[in-house]
Design a protein around this motif. Structure first.
Motif, PDB file in Angstrom:
ATOM      1  N   ALA A 187     -22.911 -46.297 -32.453  1.00  0.00           N
ATOM      2  CA  ALA A 187     -23.479 -46.039 -31.075  1.00  0.00           C
ATOM      3  C   ALA A 187     -23.059 -44.611 -30.749  1.00  0.00           C
ATOM      4  CB  ALA A 187     -23.026 -47.183 -30.083  1.00  0.00           C
ATOM      5  N   THR A 188     -23.754 -44.299 -29.476  1.00  0.00           N
ATOM      6  CA  THR A 188     -23.782 -42.896 -29.047  1.00  0.00           C
ATOM      7  C   THR A 188     -22.629 -42.987 -27.961  1.00  0.00           C
ATOM      8  OG1 THR A 188     -26.003 -42.478 -29.165  1.00  0.00           O
ATOM      9  CG2 THR A 188     -24.619 -41.067 -27.522  1.00  0.00           C
ATOM     10  N   VAL A 189     -21.604 -42.039 -27.861  1.00  0.00           N
ATOM     11  CA  VAL A 189     -20.619 -42.008 -27.034  1.00  0.00           C
ATOM     12  C   VAL A 189     -20.771 -40.574 -26.576  1.00  0.00           C
ATOM     13  CG1 VAL A 189     -19.093 -43.692 -27.846  1.00  0.00           C
ATOM     14  CG2 VAL A 189     -18.936 -41.530 -28.816  1.00  0.00           C
ATOM     15  N   SER A 190     -20.530 -40.172 -25.195  1.00  0.00           N
ATOM     16  CA  SER A 190     -20.720 -39.126 -24.421  1.00  0.00           C
ATOM     17  C   SER A 190     -19.475 -38.273 -23.944  1.00  0.00           C
ATOM     18  CB  SER A 190     -21.709 -39.217 -23.298  1.00  0.00           C
ATOM     19  OG  SER A 190     -20.992 -40.407 -22.362  1.00  0.00           O
ATOM     20  N   THR A 191     -18.296 -38.924 -24.027  1.00  0.00           N
ATOM     21  CA  THR A 191     -17.268 -38.310 -23.646  1.00  0.00           C
ATOM     22  C   THR A 191     -16.380 -37.648 -24.639  1.00  0.00           C
ATOM     23  OG1 THR A 191     -15.732 -40.208 -23.480  1.00  0.00           O
ATOM     24  CG2 THR A 191     -17.019 -39.753 -21.510  1.00  0.00           C
ATOM     25  N   ARG A 192     -15.481 -36.749 -24.204  1.00  0.00           N
ATOM     26  CA  ARG A 192     -14.870 -35.927 -25.392  1.00  0.00           C
ATOM     27  C   ARG A 192     -13.583 -37.119 -25.951  1.00  0.00           C
ATOM     28  NH1 ARG A 192     -12.326 -31.490 -22.888  1.00  0.00           N
ATOM     29  NH2 ARG A 192     -13.412 -29.921 -23.944  1.00  0.00           N
ATOM     30  N   GLN A 193     -13.087 -37.875 -25.042  1.00  0.00           N
ATOM     31  CA  GLN A 193     -12.163 -38.850 -25.358  1.00  0.00           C
ATOM     32  C   GLN A 193     -12.726 -40.142 -26.171  1.00  0.00           C
ATOM     33  OE1 GLN A 193     -12.652 -37.951 -22.207  1.00  0.00           O
ATOM     34  NE2 GLN A 193     -12.110 -39.954 -20.818  1.00  0.00           N
ATOM     35  N   ALA A 211     -20.686 -42.834 -19.006  1.00  0.00           N
ATOM     36  CA  ALA A 211     -19.539 -41.829 -19.375  1.00  0.00           C
ATOM     37  C   ALA A 211     -18.136 -42.226 -18.425  1.00  0.00           C
ATOM     38  CB  ALA A 211     -19.937 -40.408 -19.074  1.00  0.00           C
ATOM     39  N   ALA A 212     -18.317 -42.696 -17.377  1.00  0.00           N
ATOM     40  CA  ALA A 212     -17.254 -42.876 -16.550  1.00  0.00           C
ATOM     41  C   ALA A 212     -16.679 -44.203 -17.147  1.00  0.00           C
ATOM     42  CB  ALA A 212     -17.500 -43.069 -15.130  1.00  0.00           C
ATOM     43  N   VAL A 213     -17.573 -45.306 -17.391  1.00  0.00           N
ATOM     44  CA  VAL A 213     -17.201 -46.597 -18.124  1.00  0.00           C
ATOM     45  C   VAL A 213     -16.694 -46.331 -19.317  1.00  0.00           C
ATOM     46  CG1 VAL A 213     -17.980 -48.621 -18.937  1.00  0.00           C
ATOM     47  CG2 VAL A 213     -18.924 -47.873 -16.757  1.00  0.00           C
ATOM     48  N   GLU A 214     -16.911 -45.423 -20.172  1.00  0.00           N
ATOM     49  CA  GLU A 214     -16.582 -45.088 -21.459  1.00  0.00           C
ATOM     50  C   GLU A 214     -15.042 -44.758 -21.494  1.00  0.00           C
ATOM     51  OE1 GLU A 214     -17.435 -41.513 -24.407  1.00  0.00           O
ATOM     52  OE2 GLU A 214     -19.155 -42.678 -24.180  1.00  0.00           O
ATOM     53  N   ALA A 226     -17.223 -55.178  -2.792  1.00  0.00           N
ATOM     54  CA  ALA A 226     -17.204 -53.888  -3.065  1.00  0.00           C
ATOM     55  C   ALA A 226     -17.164 -53.531  -4.522  1.00  0.00           C
ATOM     56  CB  ALA A 226     -15.930 -53.261  -2.342  1.00  0.00           C
ATOM     57  N   THR A 227     -18.234 -53.132  -5.028  1.00  0.00           N
ATOM     58  CA  THR A 227     -18.583 -52.763  -6.582  1.00  0.00           C
ATOM     59  C   THR A 227     -19.082 -51.435  -6.505  1.00  0.00           C
ATOM     60  OG1 THR A 227     -19.221 -53.934  -8.332  1.00  0.00           O
ATOM     61  CG2 THR A 227     -20.654 -54.156  -6.281  1.00  0.00           C
ATOM     62  N   ASP A 228     -19.768 -51.435  -7.828  1.00  0.00           N
ATOM     63  CA  ASP A 228     -20.417 -49.987  -8.184  1.00  0.00           C
ATOM     64  C   ASP A 228     -19.268 -48.958  -8.227  1.00  0.00           C
ATOM     65  OD1 ASP A 228     -22.784 -51.791  -8.318  1.00  0.00           O
ATOM     66  OD2 ASP A 228     -23.420 -51.262  -6.534  1.00  0.00           O
ATOM     67  N   ARG A 229     -19.768 -47.956  -7.565  1.00  0.00           N
ATOM     68  CA  ARG A 229     -18.534 -46.931  -7.556  1.00  0.00           C
ATOM     69  C   ARG A 229     -17.635 -47.191  -6.676  1.00  0.00           C
ATOM     70  NH1 ARG A 229     -18.915 -41.304  -8.450  1.00  0.00           N
ATOM     71  NH2 ARG A 229     -21.265 -41.310  -8.811  1.00  0.00           N
ATOM     72  N   THR A 230     -17.749 -47.860  -5.758  1.00  0.00           N
ATOM     73  CA  THR A 230     -16.352 -48.371  -4.949  1.00  0.00           C
ATOM     74  C   THR A 230     -15.690 -49.218  -5.653  1.00  0.00           C
ATOM     75  OG1 THR A 230     -17.618 -48.059  -3.014  1.00  0.00           O
ATOM     76  CG2 THR A 230     -15.722 -49.296  -2.455  1.00  0.00           C
ATOM     77  N   GLY A 231     -16.010 -50.122  -6.682  1.00  0.00           N
ATOM     78  CA  GLY A 231     -15.290 -51.085  -7.331  1.00  0.00           C
ATOM     79  C   GLY A 231     -14.517 -50.253  -8.510  1.00  0.00           C
ATOM     80  N   MET A 232     -14.800 -49.306  -8.864  1.00  0.00           N
ATOM     81  CA  MET A 232     -14.504 -48.257  -9.944  1.00  0.00           C
ATOM     82  C   MET A 232     -13.457 -47.434  -9.409  1.00  0.00           C
ATOM     83  SD  MET A 232     -14.753 -47.765 -13.215  1.00  0.00           S
ATOM     84  CE  MET A 232     -16.072 -47.907 -14.242  1.00  0.00           C
ATOM     85  N   ASP A 233     -13.696 -46.910  -8.426  1.00  0.00           N
ATOM     86  CA  ASP A 233     -12.724 -45.954  -7.666  1.00  0.00           C
ATOM     87  C   ASP A 233     -11.625 -46.640  -6.826  1.00  0.00           C
ATOM     88  OD1 ASP A 233     -14.194 -43.902  -8.734  1.00  0.00           O
ATOM     89  OD2 ASP A 233     -15.411 -43.469  -6.855  1.00  0.00           O
ATOM     90  N   GLY A 234     -11.820 -47.825  -6.373  1.00  0.00           N
ATOM     91  CA  GLY A 234     -11.048 -48.635  -5.541  1.00  0.00           C
ATOM     92  C   GLY A 234     -10.930 -48.124  -3.999  1.00  0.00           C
ATOM     93  N   LYS A 235     -11.696 -47.351  -3.741  1.00  0.00           N
ATOM     94  CA  LYS A 235     -11.770 -46.570  -2.349  1.00  0.00           C
ATOM     95  C   LYS A 235     -13.168 -46.068  -2.127  1.00  0.00           C
ATOM     96  CE  LYS A 235     -10.233 -41.862  -4.196  1.00  0.00           C
ATOM     97  NZ  LYS A 235      -9.118 -40.923  -4.369  1.00  0.00           N
ATOM     98  N   PRO A 236     -13.325 -45.829  -0.862  1.00  0.00           N
ATOM     99  CA  PRO A 236     -14.719 -45.019  -0.554  1.00  0.00           C
ATOM    100  C   PRO A 236     -14.872 -43.595  -1.168  1.00  0.00           C
ATOM    101  CG  PRO A 236     -13.700 -45.912   1.448  1.00  0.00           C
ATOM    102  CD  PRO A 236     -12.806 -46.191   0.286  1.00  0.00           C
TER     103      PRO A 236
END
Length: 526
Positions: free
Chosen positions: A209-215, A155-158, A64-74
């Protein structure tokens, strides 16, 4: 509780019984070799709760990876209240791309690597390890008509990298980069590693390098911030913009009224924080210079708050930049807490602080969060909204070891006074309502209770404006302001016809004393 049953189980007798029970209607078939016991809850809910067992059965060599891996749930559309709405699970497995559907669940697996070192065994399946999920989610993808994009994107990885840096320090990002460099060739993510390497370099300020999120932008600029706090501030602004402007004019227009108003606010602001004196003793501290022998620091807290409130200046924080705002709150805090050297007056905290279950902004994120907060602040035109915003900004960040609540209310009053609006005083009887309103915004992101509470306090505060301190004390007493037992009193607009009685240094309407002591014989003291 209903359970999921799998065949073949290795026990032929058991498997035959399962088939018989299914034929007899005693079991529901979910997919080939997967059955569910009948239950009062919808089958979709049961399937989603057991997704890890199901994907472990159907895709035993998958991760379970990609979005599921990041969220840890469906992933499931949060805006849909429909029980039957599908949840999506994304898998990588050494097989041809395919989609498997079950009631309430869509398993979307792509051709890729199965479990590798660092992946996490999880109740029959595998979850992508902490490094793999970052690399996998940097692969571009698009949302489909029936579901989300497979990956969360850069953006989510950042944002995740920034969070990890806040929690574990900058050295942890270097560890992630080193581990990702080794892992990327094993899972065919060399291109994604280049992106990850650039992101980490930008966050650590070692490369452009380009960053896209406020934080991410804040950390790359050397002023990392707390995105959760900023999110709450944005919610507050969005809510304030939906309401009609509040414009209750300041009645404290003479020196005597200003003095009385500043005293009452200082008294109640300290009472909220646990610095409790009978109001008569507070009068002696502020106007006669009498410091309590056993509590000189507490006495200075009241006097220091009063001195700031009686001479606020007439300039809104909107007229200064973030550096000047930070300088001002540090100087005000220094003066406010100078009798308590142990709290490091004027210096930002170096250790995390919390109140009950509320954890405030981490020390290394204080300056960046305040700066970003002031950027948002300058977008607000309504002065009442600015006042509430600056109050919550300082309360939620909690930049100092102590005195944050008092300072946040001082700065709120300064904004109101600069616009000619009535001060907002939170009296003793309203303390719990006020703190509950703050918690609703800090913990649940709910701004409406906070805004309505302070609007109400402002109406009462304006009605309690008086030409002398004695008259102000009497007006607030008629509003039930000094009452500590909230079961028998509620804050209200003062009624001049209500008779007042003072017991144990506390002035309150007679009906309050009668309600808590019908006999009239109970001694009272603070």
């Amino acid at each position: 509780m209903a359970d999921i049953i799998f065949t073949p189980s290795g026990d032929e007798a058991f498997d035959r019984k399962v088939r018989r029970d299914h034929k007899a209607g005693k079991l529901n078939r979910i997919a080939s070799g997967i059955y569910a016991e009948p239950s009062a809850e919808p089958i979709e809910v049961l399937v989603r709760r057991n997704w890890f067992k199901i994907v472990g059965k159907l895709v035993p060599d998958g991760v379970a990876t990609d979005r599921t891996g990041m969220d840890g749930k469906p992933w499931r559309d949060a805006s849909s209240g429909d029980v039957q709405t599908d949840a999506f699970v994304f898998m990588s497995a050494p097989r041809t791309r395919d989609i498997i559907r079950a009631p309430g669940l869509v398993i979307n697996f792509r051709e890729g690597k199965g479990p590798v070192e660092g992946d996490i065994p999880y109740l029959g399946t595998w979850l992508a390890g902490p490094i793999r999920k970052l690399l996998d989610n940097l692969t571009p993808s698009r949302a489909t008509g029936s579901g989300p994009s497979r990956t969360t994107g850069a953006a989510a990885v950042e944002a995740q990298l920034d969070s990890l840096c806040s929690t574990h320090g900058e050295a942890h990002l270097n560890h992630i980069r080193d581990a990702a460099r080794d892992l990327a060739p094993l899972i065919d993510r060399e291109k994604e590693f280049i992106v990850l390497n650039n992101l980490i370099g930008a966050l650590l300020r070692t490369r452009e390098a380009t960053v896209s999120t406020r934080q991410g932008r804040a950390r790359a600029a050397g002023a990392p911030l707390d995105p959760h706090c900023i999110g709450r501030l944005v919610k507050l602004v969005d809510y304030l913009q939906t309401r009609a402007p509040v414009s209750i004019l300041n009645a404290d227009t003479t020196p005597e009224r200003k003095t009385a108003g500043a005293f009452m606010e200082a008294y109640f602001s300290n009472f909220i924080e646990g610095t409790e004196f009978p109001v008569g003793e507070a009068v002696e501290i502020v106007f006669q210079g009498k410091m309590p022998d056993a509590r000189p620091e507490d006495g200075h807290d009241i006097l220091g708050t009063y001195l700031q409130l009686v001479d606020l200046g007439d300039r809104s924080a909107a007229a200064v930049d973030a550096d000047a705002f930070i300088d001002e709150i540090q100087e005000r805090h220094r003066l406010l807490m100078e009798a308590r050297p142990s709290v490091r007056p004027g210096l930002f905290k170096t250790r995390p602080n919390k109140a009950g279950d509320t954890s405030f902004v981490a020390p290394d994120l204080v300056a960046g969060t305040l700066r970003e907060g002031m950027t948002i602040f300058r977008s607000i035109s309504d002065p009442f909204s600015r006042a509430l915003f600056v109050h919550f900004l300082l309360s939620d960040v909690h930049p100092f070891n102590d005195g944050n609540g008092r300072l946040s209310r001082i700065m709120m009053t300064k904004e109101l006074a600069a616009a000619g609006l009535s001060r907002i005083v939170v009296p003793t009887v309203y303390r719990n309502d006020y703190l509950d309103a703050l918690r609703a915004l800090s913990r649940r992101g709910e701004p409406s209770i906070f805004v309505r509470a302070l609007e109400f306090c402002q109406r009462v505060s304006a009605a309690c404006s008086a030409p002398s301190t004695d008259a102000a004390i009497e007006a607030w007493a008629r509003a039930y302001a000094f009452c500590e037992d909230g079961r028998h009193a509620r804050l209200t607009i003062p009624d001049p016809s209500i008779p007042i009685e003072t017991r144990g240094g506390v002035s309150a309407p007679v009906d309050y004393w009668t309600s808590i002591d019908p006999s009239g014989n109970q001694p009272f003291s603070l």
